[in-house]
Enzyme design. Structure first.
Site, mmCIF file in Angstrom:
data_model
loop_
_atom_site.group_PDB
_atom_site.id
_atom_site.type_symbol
_atom_site.label_atom_id
_atom_site.label_comp_id
_atom_site.label_asym_id
_atom_site.label_seq_id
_atom_site.Cartn_x
_atom_site.Cartn_y
_atom_site.Cartn_z
ATOM 1 N N ASP A 168 -12.048 6.244 -20.655
ATOM 2 C CA ASP A 168 -11.151 5.572 -19.409
ATOM 3 C C ASP A 168 -9.842 5.011 -20.191
ATOM 4 O O ASP A 168 -9.033 4.815 -19.306
ATOM 5 C CB ASP A 168 -11.951 4.434 -18.729
ATOM 6 C CG ASP A 168 -12.985 5.081 -17.640
ATOM 7 O OD1 ASP A 168 -12.735 6.208 -17.313
ATOM 8 O OD2 ASP A 168 -14.041 4.494 -17.704
ATOM 9 N N HIS A 192 -18.658 0.609 -25.070
ATOM 10 C CA HIS A 192 -19.306 1.323 -24.452
ATOM 11 C C HIS A 192 -20.772 0.955 -24.723
ATOM 12 O O HIS A 192 -21.158 0.635 -25.800
ATOM 13 C CB HIS A 192 -19.323 2.983 -25.085
ATOM 14 C CG HIS A 192 -19.861 3.923 -23.816
ATOM 15 N ND1 HIS A 192 -21.204 4.142 -23.937
ATOM 16 C CD2 HIS A 192 -19.168 4.464 -22.750
ATOM 17 C CE1 HIS A 192 -21.188 5.095 -22.783
ATOM 18 N NE2 HIS A 192 -20.183 4.956 -22.168
HETATM 19 N N1 CMC Z 1 -13.155 -6.609 -24.221
HETATM 20 C C1 CMC Z 1 -13.400 -7.623 -24.871
HETATM 21 N N2 CMC Z 1 -14.720 -7.860 -25.204
HETATM 22 C C2 CMC Z 1 -15.894 -6.990 -24.914
HETATM 23 C C3 CMC Z 1 -15.308 -5.828 -24.049
HETATM 24 C C4 CMC Z 1 -14.226 -5.472 -23.885
HETATM 25 N N3 CMC Z 1 -13.748 -4.534 -23.375
HETATM 26 N N4 CMC Z 1 -16.567 -5.164 -24.090
HETATM 27 C C5 CMC Z 1 -17.346 -5.797 -24.656
HETATM 28 N N5 CMC Z 1 -17.309 -6.795 -25.213
HETATM 29 C C6 CMC Z 1 -17.672 -7.953 -26.031
HETATM 30 C C7 CMC Z 1 -18.623 -8.766 -25.237
HETATM 31 O O1 CMC Z 1 -17.908 -10.122 -24.536
HETATM 32 C C8 CMC Z 1 -19.846 -9.112 -25.884
HETATM 33 O O2 CMC Z 1 -19.305 -10.074 -26.789
HETATM 34 P P1 CMC Z 1 -20.669 -11.317 -27.281
HETATM 35 O O3 CMC Z 1 -21.625 -10.435 -28.303
HETATM 36 O O4 CMC Z 1 -19.770 -12.170 -28.233
HETATM 37 O O5 CMC Z 1 -21.175 -11.857 -26.180
HETATM 38 C C9 CMC Z 1 -20.086 -7.865 -26.677
HETATM 39 O O6 CMC Z 1 -18.673 -7.360 -26.757
HETATM 40 C C10 CMC Z 1 -21.103 -6.974 -26.087
HETATM 41 O O7 CMC Z 1 -20.601 -6.660 -25.008
HETATM 42 P P2 CMC Z 1 -21.491 -6.166 -23.655
HETATM 43 O O8 CMC Z 1 -20.827 -6.526 -22.443
HETATM 44 O O9 CMC Z 1 -22.919 -6.749 -23.678
HETATM 45 O O10 CMC Z 1 -21.897 -4.650 -24.037
HETATM 46 P P3 CMC Z 1 -22.353 -3.555 -22.918
HETATM 47 O O11 CMC Z 1 -23.003 -2.528 -23.834
HETATM 48 O O12 CMC Z 1 -23.454 -4.402 -22.040
HETATM 49 O O13 CMC Z 1 -21.189 -3.070 -21.855
HETATM 50 C C11 CMC Z 1 -19.243 -2.226 -21.255
HETATM 51 C C12 CMC Z 1 -20.653 -2.021 -22.112
HETATM 52 C C13 CMC Z 1 -18.716 -0.566 -21.154
HETATM 53 C C14 CMC Z 1 -19.563 -2.437 -19.661
HETATM 54 C C15 CMC Z 1 -18.257 -3.132 -21.681
HETATM 55 O O14 CMC Z 1 -17.923 -2.782 -22.963
HETATM 56 C C16 CMC Z 1 -16.877 -3.312 -20.800
HETATM 57 O O15 CMC Z 1 -16.933 -4.170 -19.993
HETATM 58 N N6 CMC Z 1 -15.870 -2.670 -21.328
HETATM 59 C C17 CMC Z 1 -14.712 -2.779 -20.178
HETATM 60 C C18 CMC Z 1 -15.051 -1.904 -19.091
HETATM 61 C C19 CMC Z 1 -14.857 -0.318 -19.367
HETATM 62 O O16 CMC Z 1 -14.134 0.119 -20.091
HETATM 63 N N7 CMC Z 1 -15.851 0.578 -18.807
HETATM 64 C C20 CMC Z 1 -15.937 1.895 -19.023
HETATM 65 C C21 CMC Z 1 -17.156 2.497 -19.841
HETATM 66 S S1 CMC Z 1 -16.739 4.085 -20.186
HETATM 67 C C22 CMC Z 1 -17.011 5.029 -18.642
HETATM 68 C C23 CMC Z 1 -18.503 5.095 -18.431
HETATM 69 O O17 CMC Z 1 -19.101 6.060 -19.111
HETATM 70 O O18 CMC Z 1 -18.880 4.505 -17.144
#
Ligand code: CMC
Length: 436
Positions: A371, A314
């Site tokens: 989710d 998140h």
């Molecule tokens: N599985 C594997 N690796 C992950 C995941 C995941 N679900 N989420 C983040 N990472 C890794 C990412 O690859 C990165 O690694 P590195 O630092 O080595 O490059 C690190 O963790 C940081 O990730 P980020 O994408 O920069 O983090 P963010 O804050 O931009 O993204 C997120 C948050 C929710 C989009 C992301 O965690 C994600 O894609 N999760 C899966 C989709 C999901 O469950 N979304 C629902 C969010 S909750 C509902 C809502 O409120 O909308």
């Protein structure tokens, strides 16, 4: 409405070359601090760069407080745990929109207003008929919100208070549920059920979804409770992607219905409201292939693979998502009381267990988000997976309405971020090539 002067808490000094400028630091109710850069460009000709707005406060808001490190979520000062335990969705919607929990009289009036505006204009049936059966329900939802305005001219307003606003908000909270149910009926080749004025909000939605001719759907109290809880937990979440979209669109002074229809589109994506569907797809896939869970964990960790563990991570919560904890408890309760067995729940629990002890997930502070279990809950109620983001959008409606209203009441300027241009430098137009 905030008083900027009262929020000031010292100064930050920004040094650019030999120039030093002082910027106000603003302090929020919970002690959170932000540097006020609203005069930065005027004073320095510089802008800030912050892709994804990870460090940018786009507004000062009274609605929702989140502390991602401590796993705190509060609406108008009330903890999400207390709201989930003691309220129905409609009461939380009222709180989020109007700032206070409703008195019994206010609750009654609000319910009457919702009931009055629950049905869809008869001409809208023709619009539904025009969609193919496999039309994505989120596309139907977004389109029908705009179409509704075409038939209710009284919704073409930007009032943020008084009776006009009350009616517009009630139309939206109530009709979104009817549009959602009808999208489902259309996809399944079923006739539309009109709302039943004697049913409560969630019961009425389930009736419109599942009642059949001569076979009225009877709602199990645990199912009604679970749906109420699902909607409460999604009611608002401060400046997430869809809410920011609603604010940005609304900042051009467009109508509430058109602003939230943009919110629906923003919510649709798998990184936001589409994640609940993606989680069920992922768990079903794991179940079908029968491969070891470690295989999927390794794929999610592999930098050369786009695979992510859906329902994990998140932008804000870095310890746990309080909504996920509440939801998980409810899922367990429901499975026990309805005596259901779902292999996907077992897979989800094992996956969570493995991920939470894996260094990759620990280091990145990746925990199950709302989710991760919400799809399992909706699946138990009998909602098909294509409808999960639609259910999310019904829940998020109070948050969108409240943020749109707050932005107008605070007289925000039109949203218009800047950029740093990094494309080709000026060059001569290739007139010779063009003439060949
Ligand atoms: N599985 C594997 N690796 C992950 C995941 C995941 N679900 N989420 C983040 N990472 C890794 C990412 O690859 C990165 O690694 P590195 O630092 O080595 O490059 C690190 O963790 C940081 O990730 P980020 O994408 O920069 O983090 P963010 O804050 O931009 O993204 C997120 C948050 C929710 C989009 C992301 O965690 C994600 O894609 N999760 C899966 C989709 C999901 O469950 N979304 C629902 C969010 S909750 C509902 C809502 O409120 O909308």
């Amino acid at each position: 409405m905030y008083d900027r002067e009262k929020m000031k808490e010292g100064k930050a000094t920004l040094e650019i070359g030999k120039k030093k400028i002082k910027l106000d630091i603003l302090k929020g109710t919970e002690g959170e601090l932000g540097i006020d850069i609203s005069q930065l460009r005027a004073k320095t000709k510089l802008i800030t760069v912050d892709e994804g707005y990870c460090n940018t406060g786009s507004c000062i808001s009274d609605i929702t407080f989140i502390n991602g490190e401590k796993g705190i979520l509060r609406h108008r000062g009330y903890g999400i745990e207390a709201l989930a335990e003691n309220c129905r969705f409609v009461e939380v919607a009222y709180l989020i929109i109007y700032g206070e929990l409703p008195t019994p009289k206010q609750a009654q009036n609000f319910s009457l207003l919702l009931e009055k505006h629950s049905d869809l204009h008869s001409s809208l049936i023709n619009h539904f008929e025009g969609f193919p059966p496999d039309a994505p329900p989120m596309a139907i939802m977004s389109a029908m919100l705009n179409a509704t305005m075409c038939l209710h001219k009284e919704l073409l307003n930007t009032s943020s208070k008084g009776k006009v606003f009350d009616n517009t908000a009630a139309h939206l909270i109530s009709k979104v549920r009817t549009i959602a149910a009808w999208a489902y009926r259309k996809a399944n080749g079923l006739t539309f059920n009109h709302p039943n004025p004697f049913l409560k909000y969630c019961e009425n939605f389930l009736h419109m979804m599942f009642s059949m001719p001569y076979n009225e759907y009877v709602v199990h109290p645990d199912v009604e409770k679970a749906l109420n809880l699902f909607l409460i937990l999604h009611a608002d979440h401060e400046q997430n992607c869809s809410t920011s979209s609603v604010r940005l669109v609304g900042s051009s002074h467009t109508y509430l219905f058109s602003s939230v229809s943009a919110g629906v589109c923003a919510l649709w994506g798998p990184l936001h409201g589409g994640a609940n569907t993606a989680v069920i797809k992922m768990l079903t896939d794991i179940h079908k292939t029968g491969k070891k869970l470690s295989h999927y964990i390794e794929m999610a960790k592999d930098k050369d693979n786009d695979y992510r563990l859906m329902g994990f991570g998140h932008r804000v919560y870095k310890n746990f998502d309080p909504r996920a904890r509440i939801l998980k408890k409810q899922v367990d309760k429901m499975f026990e009381s309805l005596q259901i067995d779902d292999p996907l729940l077992e897979i989800a629990k094992k996956l969570e267990e493995i991920a939470l002890t894996d260094d990759y997930f620990i280091e990145r502070k990746l925990y199950p988000n709302i989710d991760f279990y919400s799809g399992i809950l909706l699946r138990t109620i009998g909602i098909p997976k294509e409808m999960y983001p639609v259910l999310f959008s019904i829940g998020r409606m109070p948050g969108w309405i409240s943020n749109w209203r707050e932005m107008l009441m605070q007289k925000h300027p039109i949203g218009r971020p800047r950029q740093i241009y990094n494309g080709p430098a000026p060059r001569d137009f290739p007139i010779d090539k063009m003439n060949k």
